[in-house]
Write an enzyme that holds these catalytic residues in place. Structure first.
Site, PDB file in Angstrom:
ATOM      1  N   ASP A 261       0.828  -1.207   0.000  1.00  0.00           N
ATOM      2  CA  ASP A 261       0.000   0.000   0.000  1.00  0.00           C
ATOM      3  C   ASP A 261       0.861   1.256   0.000  1.00  0.00           C
ATOM      4  OD1 ASP A 261       0.758   0.511   2.625  1.00  0.00           O
ATOM      5  OD2 ASP A 261      -1.199   0.112   3.484  1.00  0.00           O
ATOM      6  N   ILE A 262       0.196   2.380  -0.217  1.00  0.00           N
ATOM      7  CA  ILE A 262       0.888   3.665  -0.339  1.00  0.00           C
ATOM      8  C   ILE A 262       1.103   4.249   1.056  1.00  0.00           C
ATOM      9  CG2 ILE A 262       0.765   5.983  -1.336  1.00  0.00           C
ATOM     10  CD1 ILE A 262      -1.176   4.747  -3.455  1.00  0.00           C
TER      11      ILE A 262
ATOM     12  N   ASN B 140      -3.880  12.638   1.089  1.00  0.00           N
ATOM     13  CA  ASN B 140      -5.221  13.099   0.722  1.00  0.00           C
ATOM     14  C   ASN B 140      -5.605  14.364   1.479  1.00  0.00           C
ATOM     15  OD1 ASN B 140      -6.134  11.427  -1.304  1.00  0.00           O
ATOM     16  ND2 ASN B 140      -7.098   9.947   0.053  1.00  0.00           N
TER      17      ASN B 140
ATOM     18  N   HIS C 108      -8.502  14.655  -2.575  1.00  0.00           N
ATOM     19  CA  HIS C 108      -8.799  13.321  -3.103  1.00  0.00           C
ATOM     20  C   HIS C 108      -8.526  13.163  -4.603  1.00  0.00           C
ATOM     21  CE1 HIS C 108     -10.416  11.442   0.530  1.00  0.00           C
ATOM     22  NE2 HIS C 108     -10.872  12.649   0.836  1.00  0.00           N
TER      23      HIS C 108
ATOM     24  N   ASP D  72      -6.285  10.169  -6.084  1.00  0.00           N
ATOM     25  CA  ASP D  72      -6.644   9.238  -7.154  1.00  0.00           C
ATOM     26  C   ASP D  72      -5.544   9.161  -8.208  1.00  0.00           C
ATOM     27  OD1 ASP D  72      -9.040   8.681  -5.937  1.00  0.00           O
ATOM     28  OD2 ASP D  72     -10.262   9.903  -7.299  1.00  0.00           O
TER      29      ASP D  72
ATOM     30  N   GLU E 128      -6.047   2.423  -1.064  1.00  0.00           N
ATOM     31  CA  GLU E 128      -4.680   2.554  -1.578  1.00  0.00           C
ATOM     32  C   GLU E 128      -3.898   1.253  -1.469  1.00  0.00           C
ATOM     33  OE1 GLU E 128      -4.173   3.420   2.858  1.00  0.00           O
ATOM     34  OE2 GLU E 128      -5.746   3.447   1.339  1.00  0.00           O
TER      35      GLU E 128
ATOM     36  N   ARG F 105      12.041  -3.961  -6.808  1.00  0.00           N
ATOM     37  CA  ARG F 105      12.120  -3.135  -8.021  1.00  0.00           C
ATOM     38  C   ARG F 105      10.880  -2.252  -8.160  1.00  0.00           C
ATOM     39  NH1 ARG F 105      15.220  -7.658  -9.987  1.00  0.00           N
ATOM     40  NH2 ARG F 105      13.360  -8.908 -10.422  1.00  0.00           N
TER      41      ARG F 105
END
Length: 304
Positions: free
Chosen positions: A169-170, A177, A182, A186, A213, A233
């Site tokens: 996940d980010i 956000n 938002h 996105d 995310e 990578r």
């Protein structure tokens, strides 16, 4: 060109059907029912023409096997038969056949019925693709992940090859956000999915948006070290996009990933190893984010 498989123990009849259809479709002919089942598992057929009366395993038994397997149940099957009684027709349709063609058959009737079911199959695939594609990123969505996960897991068991599950996940996405809005969030989700997709393009790879995310990745056939290095990578490539983040958190948008590699066997639970991958992701966050943490085939953990 759409691919059709003809399963018929009679080489003469199989050749006749092939001659009728080969100008419009890519045709594979098989005389052994078990070989036909193997081909159906391994190749992407749009239709199967299946003879009912065959020695050993008849068409009804093979149709039942095709319908029972996740990898083959979506392939439409037309039964080819000289059995014109209602009882056998009802049996075939109940088992999942989409149509019957009776012997002796007329080439124009064969072409018309095959063409109809190929068009229906194409339409159904298009509808399914739309329903299983994440509208924001264009990659597989959670619904497709749930279908493919079981299919790939069973395939790895059957082929006896390693299977890797990775959750990523980010980092600090809520903060991103809150800072940039938002729509910008996105854009980041789309950029991350596109970057990961460039590294996960083999037939043995699978990438889906798990939710928000968060993403899920499968890799089949790679050792734990190979899968780990591939995700490293991906992580570096996302960081090298140099998408600015809030200075109070980090300079650039980054991702964290956690995964596990297993040689699955019958009786093993996919969900158990998904939880292990999720735990590895949690550890990647706990160890400082922007890193990959992995669990190998011997349940040993390593990281960047």
């Amino acid at each position: 060109m759409e691919k059709i498989m003809i399963i018929d123990d009679s080489p003469v009849q199989a050749a006749h059907l092939k001659n009728i259809l080969e100008s419009d479709y890519q045709i594979t002919t098989v005389q052994e029912p078990q070989m036909g089942l193997s081909y159906a598992r391994e190749q992407d057929f749009s239709l199967i023409l299946l003879d009912v009366v065959m020695p050993g395993m008849d068409g009804f038994v093979l149709l039942k096997k095709l319908q029972e397997e996740v990898a083959t149940r979506h392939i439409p099957v037309i039964l080819i038969t000289a059995l014109s009684d209602i009882e056998n027709e009802q049996r075939g349709l109940t088992l999942g056949a989409v149509d019957y063609i009776y012997k002796p058959f007329h080439p124009m009737i064969v072409k018309a019925r095959v063409n109809t079911h190929i068009k229906l199959y194409q339409y159904r695939k298009q509808v399914e693709y739309q329903s299983m594609t994440d509208q924001l990123t264009g990659i597989a969505n959670r619904r497709r992940y749930e279908r493919v996960s079981e299919q790939k897991w069973q395939e790895a068991i059957r082929l006896r090859v390693p299977f890797s599950i990775c959750m990523m996940d980010i980092d600090h996405f809520k903060k991103y956000n809150d800072t940039f809005g938002h729509p910008a969030g996105d854009t980041v989700i789309t950029a991350v999915s596109a970057t990961a997709g460039r590294y996960l393009r083999r037939n043995t790879d699978f990438l889906a948006r798990y939710g928000g995310e968060e993403f899920v990745v499968f890799m089949m056939g790679d050792s734990s070290r190979q899968a780990f290095e591939q995700m490293c990578r991906v992580r570096r490539a996302v960081e090298e996009l140099h998408i600015p983040h809030s200075g109070s958190v980090s300079e650039w948008v980054t991702i964290s990933a956690g995964g596990t590699t297993v040689l699955p066997k019958r009786g093993d639970s996919f969900d158990t190893f998904l939880k292990i991958a999720d735990t590895m992701l949690y550890d990647a966050k706990r160890f400082g984010r922007n890193r990959v943490v992995w669990n190998d085939e011997n349940m040993r953990q390593f990281s960047e």
